[in-house]
Write an enzyme that holds these catalytic residues in place. Structure first.
Site, PDB file in Angstrom:
ATOM      1  CG  HIS A 376      -2.085  -0.890   1.164  1.00 21.03           C
ATOM      2  ND1 HIS A 376      -3.245  -0.585   0.485  1.00 21.03           N
ATOM      3  CD2 HIS A 376      -2.270  -2.134   1.667  1.00 21.03           C
ATOM      4  CE1 HIS A 376      -4.103  -1.583   0.599  1.00 21.03           C
ATOM      5  NE2 HIS A 376      -3.536  -2.538   1.310  1.00 21.03           N
ATOM      6  CE  LYS A 567      -6.868  13.455   0.409  1.00 18.37           C
ATOM      7  NZ  LYS A 567      -6.907  12.361  -0.541  1.00 18.37           N
ATOM      8  NE  ARG A 568      -2.249   8.208   6.683  1.00 17.14           N
ATOM      9  CZ  ARG A 568      -1.096   8.109   6.018  1.00 17.14           C
ATOM     10  NH1 ARG A 568       0.013   8.613   6.518  1.00 17.14           N
ATOM     11  NH2 ARG A 568      -1.053   7.491   4.854  1.00 17.14           N
ATOM     12  CE  LYS A 573      -2.648  10.469   2.864  1.00 15.17           C
ATOM     13  NZ  LYS A 573      -3.179   9.696   1.729  1.00 15.17           N
ATOM     14  CB  THR A 675     -10.434   4.601  -0.827  1.00 18.73           C
ATOM     15  OG1 THR A 675     -10.008   4.992   0.487  1.00 18.73           O
ATOM     16  CG2 THR A 675      -9.699   3.331  -1.226  1.00 18.73           C
ATOM     17  CE  LYS A 679     -14.264   5.780   1.327  1.00 19.86           C
ATOM     18  NZ  LYS A 679     -13.373   5.967   2.481  1.00 19.86           N
TER      19      LYS A 679
END
Length: 834
Positions: A376, A567-568, A573, A675, A679
């Site tokens: 991952h 998100k985290r 990111k 993911t 969504k």
């Protein structure tokens, strides 16, 4: 039809089964009232209350249990090939609404409660999010289980039953403050304790060789510190198909409650020390691995998960087949969800060698035919390694087996590439350096028959880069399995308004076959349908605005563009990039350059790992900038920035139906898949993103005209990196220079001078591997394209409809079918055949 049935068991006579429970309102109300009055001892209905919630759970669980028993009987009676999905995280969220929906009694339950003067949604709000995961990895595992049950695949999830979840996040003075998440405080009425299936887990001790009764050399552990792993089972229902699979969660406990003799002698702390040490293993999700104590606890967690799960599987096997393991590999598969359960490879070897007397070659053949590994991450630093000294102290026999595996593997490499010492050193399971370490990802690859990435780009980059040596050795083992999400939770259940609208045009077949959403393309240009679509989105935005007002004390105009990144919190990111754009918009507004700007609310949420200081600094910067932006009179009605605290699954169920712009802006080549992007797309949000992870496939599915692309590609980043000069980039861009000047002049400091220094240094650092400055201009230009597109409501709505219509390939139903076709190769079960 209701009636009496019997279930055949392997170990005894037929067990009479009670009459099937009815699914109508009268039956549910009768069971609800019985639990409320008799089990929970309540008299007067109080709305909402935890007692009402628990009574409804127990009434629902009864209906799951009878399907659960029949599912397990079908698996056992057919002796089918089964899959064990090992994961340190299962972020299942709240379970009540999902269970009612999958059983097709959600509307019935709502009617029952309404007649009693209660509201189902308010009752569902009484449920705590199960603290069993952190982010995308755990939520993916939960979606996998939902799809496996819906597809009737015999898959059991194995995880840990953490007493405290990740943490509750509060924001105080702009800073993240972590508070314990005691999610089990009021009990977890979904679980069933299975103490009779507890497994003994052995830590430490000494590995002692000895000869067995046949004169063969064997090993045993002596002088160990033993812990019990007690299973708690949670039912995972498929969608309206009578299949209920199992999530088995292990809780650690002492083998003895405490030393009564020491307690009576007055040494109270020593008397319970062993008990406390044992229970600590599953006390907290993800202990801080910065400290040696934290690292040891993390490895204990991983070994307890692997050992208990494998022992449990072998126990069930031996009950049916004795010590005959000739068909074990044909009937079992262990899917390792990232490197966390990689210790399962040597642990299965230990069980087969030391406990069941197999020879090495036979045990290794079984192991390599049953283990499958999902990677991952593309970040080398995220590939777990453990020092040999820690292994030697904690798992001495496992370390011996790892050395034997490595020795045989290095011999194989030497025969394949004679004299290529550099390659052999690179591929060794033991990494050399200041202190030798065990490379867990390499262990997982060597011990598995399948290695998969989770998006097409990610899998290709693994083969070309991170695992290229192994790909050259075993190309046939590598494959891609693009992630997905379950549309049942992430559209059908969480977005009822849109669900009803879609059903009015297409029917509900898409709930189990998401590709049917392609039918929405026919209505993308229909003005009447667009108006209905916009109305649903506005209602969802009002719902999110209410949540934000409750948590942040900030009122949002729901007609603003809802620009969302949740998100985290991590540098790759690039929440920092989003922040820079917010400051750029603020700068334009206060300079009087706001003409043509659409009103926008930038919503950011996520948790920073407690030991990740830069991620925490980014949260502080976001909140400090938000304080200035939201209190500036010039931004009224034009711009809002907020950080939504304590982001979790339940919050996402409100956020993703309301989002209009999905920020997927990671540095290309860093995000494995994502993911959240799926969504948002499924719920009609448009994506602004880089060519990273599953963004590539999302853009391919929806078309370039319906995706806002920006940023350097993987190859371009590699070319830029050697001469990367962010300071020159900033100096050459007037917009960027003004943004940085506002920061560096202390405009957003408030009373904390220099508070943004660490994030500013990261942006200007020529060694910044996230390349934030390199993508700033392109990001701002893409956001301007967003701005212009949003002005045309009809076309924006058309693009939104097309995003939902194109989301079919991103269902975990498709993902699980791919896993089963290429890796697991098991057959669907049908409890109704019993």
């Amino acid at each position: 039809m209701p009636g009496r049935h019997t279930l055949a068991t392997k170990t005894g006579p037929k067990v009479p089964e009670t009459p099937r429970l009815e699914m109508n309102a009268d039956s549910i109300l009768r069971d609800f009232s019985r639990y409320y009055g008799h089990m929970l001892g309540q008299r007067d209905l109080q709305d909402p209350s935890p007692f009402v919630y628990k009574s409804l759970v127990y009434a629902t669980r009864d209906r799951l249990l009878e399907r659960w028993k029949r599912t397990n009987a079908a698996i056992n009676d057919t002796d089918c090939r089964r899959v064990s999905y090992l994961s340190l995280e299962f972020l299942v969220g709240r379970l009540l609404r999902n269970a009612l929906f999958n059983l097709d009694i959600d509307k019935t339950a709502a009617d029952v409660l309404e007649k009693a003067g209660m509201d189902l949604e308010e009752i569902c709000e009484q449920e705590h999010d199960a603290g069993l995961g952190n982010g995308g990895l755990g939520r993916l595992a939960a979606c996998f289980l939902d799809s496996c049950a819906t597809l009737r695949l015999p898959v059991v999830g194995y995880g840990l039953r953490y007493r405290y979840g990740m943490f509750h996040q509060r924001i105080e003075g702009g800073y993240q403050v972590e508070a314990p998440d005691p999610w089990l405080r009021d009990g977890f009425p979904w679980e069933v304790e299975r103490y009779e299936l507890a497994q003994l887990i052995r830590f430490g001790g000494v590995s002692e060789p000895y000869q067995d009764e046949n004169g063969r050399l064997r090993h045993r552990l002596i002088a160990t510190q033993d812990v019990l792993a007690i299973p708690f089972d949670v039912p995972i229902p498929g969608y309206r198909n009578n299949v209920v699979n199992t999530l088995r969660l292990w809780s650690s406990a002492a083998t003895d409650e405490f030393d009564l003799e020491e307690f009576n002698a007055g040494d109270y702390s020593e008397a319970v020390a062993a008990k406390n040490a044992a229970e600590n293993i599953t006390m907290v999700l993800y202990p801080n691995a910065v400290t040696e104590t934290g690292r040891e606890l993390r490895l204990r967690q991983q070994y307890l998960l692997a050992s208990a799960s494998l022992q449990d599987t072998v126990r069930a096997w031996c009950e049916r087949h004795g010590d005959d393991f000739s068909e074990f590999a044909a009937k079992n598969c262990f899917q390792l969800n990232d490197t966390h359960p990689a210790v399962a490879v040597p642990e299965l070897m230990r069980i087969l060698l030391d406990e069941h007397g197999l020879e090495w070659d036979d045990a290794w053949e079984i192991t390599r035919q049953t283990m499958a590994y999902t990677n991952h991450t593309l970040l080398p630093e995220a590939l777990e390694v453990w020092t040999e000294s820690l292994f030697a102290r904690l798992l001495p026999r496992i370390l011996e087996i790892i050395h034997e595996i490595n020795g045989r593997f290095l011999k194989e490499l030497g025969e394949r590439w004679p004299g290529d010492d550099d390659r052999i050193r690179r591929m060794s399971l033991i990494g050399e350096g200041h202190e030798s370490v065990v490379r867990m990802a390499y262990l997982a690859i060597v011990g598995s028959y399948s290695v998969n990435g989770v998006a097409a780009l990610h899998s290709q980059l693994l083969q070309d880069g991170l695992f290229n040596d192994f790909y050259q050795l075993w190309p046939e083992r590598f494959n891609n399995k693009t992630n997905g999400v379950t549309q049942r939770r992430w559209l059908a259940a969480c977005n009822p308004g849109l669900t009803d609208l879609i059903n009015s045009k297409l029917g509900d077949g898409w709930v189990t076959n998401l590709s049917e959403l392609e039918g929405l393309r026919e209505f993308a240009d229909d003005a009447g349908f667009q108006a209905q679509w916009q109305s649903v989105k506005l209602q969802n935005k009002r719902r999110l605005a209410a949540l934000i007002e409750q948590r942040c004390k900030l009122k949002l105009d729901p007609t603003m563009l809802f620009d969302v990144q949740v998100k985290r919190i991590h540098e790759y990111k690039r929440q920092l990039m989003n922040l820079l754009h917010a400051v750029h918009l603020y700068d334009r507004i206060v300079r009087g350059d706001a003409k043509g700007l659409v009103p926008r609310a930038i919503i950011i949420g996520g948790k920073a790992a407690p030991g990740y200081e830069m991620a925490k600094a980014i949260i502080k910067s976001i909140n400090s900038v938000a304080d200035v932006i939201n209190n500036a009179p010039e931004t009224e009605g034009l711009l809002r920035l907020l950080f939504l605290p304590d982001y979790n699954v339940s919050a996402m169920e409100v956020i993703c139906p309301a989002a209009e712009l999905s920020e997927q802006i990671s540095t290309a080549g860093k995000e494995a898949s994502g993911t959240g992007n799926m969504k948002f797309m499924m719920n009609g949000a448009l994506t602004i993103g880089t060519l990273d992870g599953a963004n590539v496939e999302i853009r391919e599915a929806v078309g370039a005209d319906n995706f806002f692309l920006f940023g350097n590609t993987v190859d371009q980043i590699a070319a830029i990196k050697p001469g990367y000069d962010p300071n020159a980039i900033i100096a050459a861009d007037p917009d960027f220079s003004r943004v940085m000047k506002l920061f560096e002049d202390g405009h957003f400091d408030g009373a904390e001078e220099g508070i943004h220094q660490s994030v500013l240094h990261a942006i200007r650092n020529p060694h910044d591997q996230w390349m934030t400055a390199a993508d700033f201009r392109d990001f701002v230009d893409a956001q301007q394209q967003v701005n212009e597109a949003y002005k045309n409501h009809a076309n924006w709505t058309r693009m939104s409809i097309l995003n939902t219509a194109s989301s079919g390939r991103f269902s975990t139903d498709r993902t699980m079918q791919d896993y089963n076709r290429d890796i697991w190769k098991t057959d669907p079960i049908n409890p109704d055949d019993l």
